[in-house]
Design an enzyme around this catalytic site. Sequence first.
Site, short mmCIF file in Angstrom:
data_model
loop_
_atom_site.label_atom_id
_atom_site.label_comp_id
_atom_site.label_asym_id
_atom_site.label_seq_id
_atom_site.Cartn_x
_atom_site.Cartn_y
_atom_site.Cartn_z
N LYS A 119 0.92 -0.99 -0.30
CA LYS A 119 -0.36 -0.30 0.16
C LYS A 119 0.92 1.06 0.24
O LYS A 119 0.51 2.61 -0.41
CB LYS A 119 -1.12 -0.05 1.38
CG LYS A 119 -1.72 1.37 1.41
CD LYS A 119 -2.25 1.45 2.54
CE LYS A 119 -0.97 1.61 3.62
NZ LYS A 119 -1.78 2.16 5.15
N THR A 120 1.90 1.56 1.23
CA THR A 120 3.27 2.00 1.08
C THR A 120 3.43 3.03 -0.61
O THR A 120 3.40 3.80 -0.64
CB THR A 120 3.63 2.45 2.22
OG1 THR A 120 2.78 2.18 3.12
CG2 THR A 120 4.37 4.15 2.63
N ASP A 154 -4.46 8.56 3.82
CA ASP A 154 -3.86 6.95 3.70
C ASP A 154 -5.17 6.34 5.45
O ASP A 154 -5.52 7.33 6.32
CB ASP A 154 -2.46 7.59 4.27
CG ASP A 154 -2.15 6.37 4.45
OD1 ASP A 154 -2.78 4.39 3.95
OD2 ASP A 154 -0.78 5.92 5.08
N GLU A 155 -5.07 5.39 5.43
CA GLU A 155 -5.66 5.35 6.79
C GLU A 155 -6.89 5.14 6.77
O GLU A 155 -7.54 5.88 8.01
CB GLU A 155 -4.80 5.44 7.74
CG GLU A 155 -3.78 4.59 7.59
CD GLU A 155 -3.60 3.02 7.86
OE1 GLU A 155 -3.87 2.53 8.07
OE2 GLU A 155 -2.58 2.73 8.16
N GLN A 164 -8.68 -3.39 9.42
CA GLN A 164 -7.45 -2.94 10.19
C GLN A 164 -7.96 -1.77 10.80
O GLN A 164 -7.00 -0.88 10.94
CB GLN A 164 -6.33 -2.56 9.80
CG GLN A 164 -5.44 -3.75 8.97
CD GLN A 164 -3.93 -3.68 7.73
OE1 GLN A 164 -3.45 -2.62 8.83
NE2 GLN A 164 -3.76 -3.70 7.15
N ARG A 184 1.34 -8.64 11.20
CA ARG A 184 2.37 -8.32 11.06
C ARG A 184 3.96 -8.74 10.77
O ARG A 184 4.61 -8.90 10.96
CB ARG A 184 2.57 -7.40 12.55
CG ARG A 184 1.54 -6.09 13.13
CD ARG A 184 1.58 -5.49 12.40
NE ARG A 184 0.42 -5.50 11.00
CZ ARG A 184 0.59 -4.82 9.78
NH1 ARG A 184 0.95 -3.83 9.57
NH2 ARG A 184 -0.45 -5.48 9.94
#
Length: 805
Positions: A64-65, A251-252, A282, A634
């Site tokens: 994503k980043t 973002d997020e 998330q 993670r």
Amino acid sequence: MSSSDFDEFDAFAGYEAQSLSARAMPGGPPGDAAYLDGLNPEQRAAVETLDGPVLVLAGAGTGKTRALTCRVAHLLRTGRARPNEIFAVTFTNKAAREMKERVGALVGGAVEGMPWLGTFHALCAKLLRRHAELAGLKPNFTILDTDDQLRLLKQLIAAENIDEKRWPPRMLAGLIDRWKNRGWTPANLPADEAAAFGGKGGRLYADYQERLRTLNAADFGDLLVHVLTIFQAHPEVLATWRGRLRYILVDEYQDTNVAQYLLLRLLAAEHRNICCVGDDDQSIYGWRGAEVGNILRFEQDFPGAAVIRLERNYRSTPHILAVASEVIAANERRLGKTLWTDETEGEKVRLIGHWDGEEEARWIGEEIEALTRGTRGMEPVSPEGIAILVRASFQMRAFEDRFLNIGLPYRVIGGPRFYERLEIRDAMAYFRLAVSPDDGLAFERVMNRPKRGLGEKAAQSVNLIARERGLTLVDAARALVAEGGLTARARGALGRLLEAIDRWHEAVRAGADHVALAETILDESGYVDHWRNDRAPDSAGRVENLKELVKALEQFENLQGFLEHVALVMDNEQEDGAAKVSIMTLHAAKGLEFPVVFLPGWEDGLFPSQRSMDENGLAGLEEERRLAYVGLTRARRLAVVSFAANRAVFGRWQSALPSRFIDEMPPEHVEVLTPPGLHGGPRGRAAVAGGRGAAGADGRLRAIEGLAGVVRGSELEERAARAGAYDSPGWRRMQARRAAPSAAPVVIDARAAPAFALGERVFHQKFGYGAVQAIEGDKLTVDFEKAGVKKVVAGYVTAADDVPF
DNA sequence: ACGGGTCGTATTTTT
DNA sequence: TACGACCCGT
């Protein structure tokens, strides 16, 4: 303040000269769009769909980043937008920094002029400084910290004659925060909400806002609400910003609250160039006002939106993905994604139960040592590749205790933060006064710190004068001194303080060197001396922190800039190079990844948290489950889930059942380990006997047995061993180590254990200064000046440097 | 005004 | 446990 409040068009002027060639490119991407290579088709779509609304649903570990940074680069490279026309919002300051760096790497220095990349709060603060008058503030308003906020509310509650015990200020702070998250001002607060807090909620909220305005201050929520209100009430202002901020990137997105959502919708309404990236699975900040609904509703809010799913996972092994996917599948309210990977190899998720939390910590410590040596059937893992993710911060202590004991270097991420420490806040209040002497809250805070004989009564007198005459606190104090109020003694002390403040302020105005000035302030106020003379063992640490603070100032141009930074960027990353295991909460772990992740404390009540379930029912449980999903995803190579049958909470023993999330893990992707403490001894049986009384527990237990049979003692242990699930030589070795705790310590990283000489003077953050008395391995016996003789791990002390402050 | 003592209650998660 | 709020004696 206005000097540091640079104009983005100034910044742009510098940019334009160097990037004209890029902007001249007609339409398509420039020839050297190397950053597009290696993107998968979905990522590429996320990067190249520049116009119109776009929703990118990005599962964990799907790059994503990368897509996001490429998108920004693409906007710049194609000349679609100038750096100052992109409004890019991240959730944390860290993410903002990272994005800045990565975009910079892709397009070169041009990002210098990306003034609108930051957290919602930072960006709103910037906007609000431009239009402060429209919110009844001056452009140099101060941003309140939690402490100030609480003190203020406390005063208001007291003024209303409300019993502070039944209606604690913290609760009101929580309420007000919730209201602001929803974009509610005192004026448009729904009646049923206003009735909260014993019927006085709405009233207190209004009073509070009034006080803030008088103090020329804004709290965190205000940053959003004020900007929102300004945009709503002043169409011409909104129009300006709509024209300037032509491309919006969030973002997020799953973590945005209503106020933020409204703000985005206002800004994007015309050009509709808004790209939101997020993962509904998330969304873990519901308690802070985040609305999963925002992401679930995106397509209705922006009809015709392109929806792009990133589902290819580049991070974890298939086993880890399978377990995470299966767990999250139990949630009902989700958009649904299917993560997949090309990988085929990898470790199963490991599961182990323990007798109690202490043993869990011990086991994990040993496991980490084994992993770093490569004796767990895997390549050696370096300590910085290992993380322990806990649900609540009180769980960290067991690990810290244990790791200190065995000399395992660790670092706590997001723990008590530097800028939240008492001494740092006090010092900063002094700095605030030097910058703006009318900062009443800062004045109140330091008036009697260090003790100057200005106690409760003096404070009351000042407050009274201020209220009667409508003066600021500092002016009221001046009046009091001038008119000969208070006792002679108190008056003298107060007068000296006021003089000092004037002097410091004059220095600020004259443009004196701010680092030197900071030192002067801390010295003249007597604040450093106060800690130097304090006999508590941790006071030396506080003095060190103050030195650290002054050092941090060097990176800023002036005190104002520093204060703004600290108010908005409360994090502090201190990379000290040594390889360390990370300990953090699940929340803090979002966005990070580690080769190996330990997930301890999977017990019903702790995780999922009882409180979450009590307060928010099914929605609360689902958020907890998303937290489990975040934790599992993670891990790149190995995830180890564990639980304890008993745990000390508030110093009282409690027993718990394994987390229901464990039942949801697919057995075929899980390897069950047998705990060392449960090999037939009485403890093991007790573990089975204890805490199993509740109805429904049997069912739960059976479910676990099907998967694990973990807490069952020797019989199941043997079965596990037969199945090859447990590496018994390793287990025996651990037993041996357990029996002989004084065995030679394992030095994980030589750098973490610097050599000290006998008699050398050292410094320890908690115990202060002392002399080394004895050395064995990496453990030192130190005679601390204030804390007495202690045994500490060498990695936790440094050579004392008695640099005069 | 201040320090030291006792007692009661609390623990998610953070911009 | 551990930190605060509160009380009391100086």
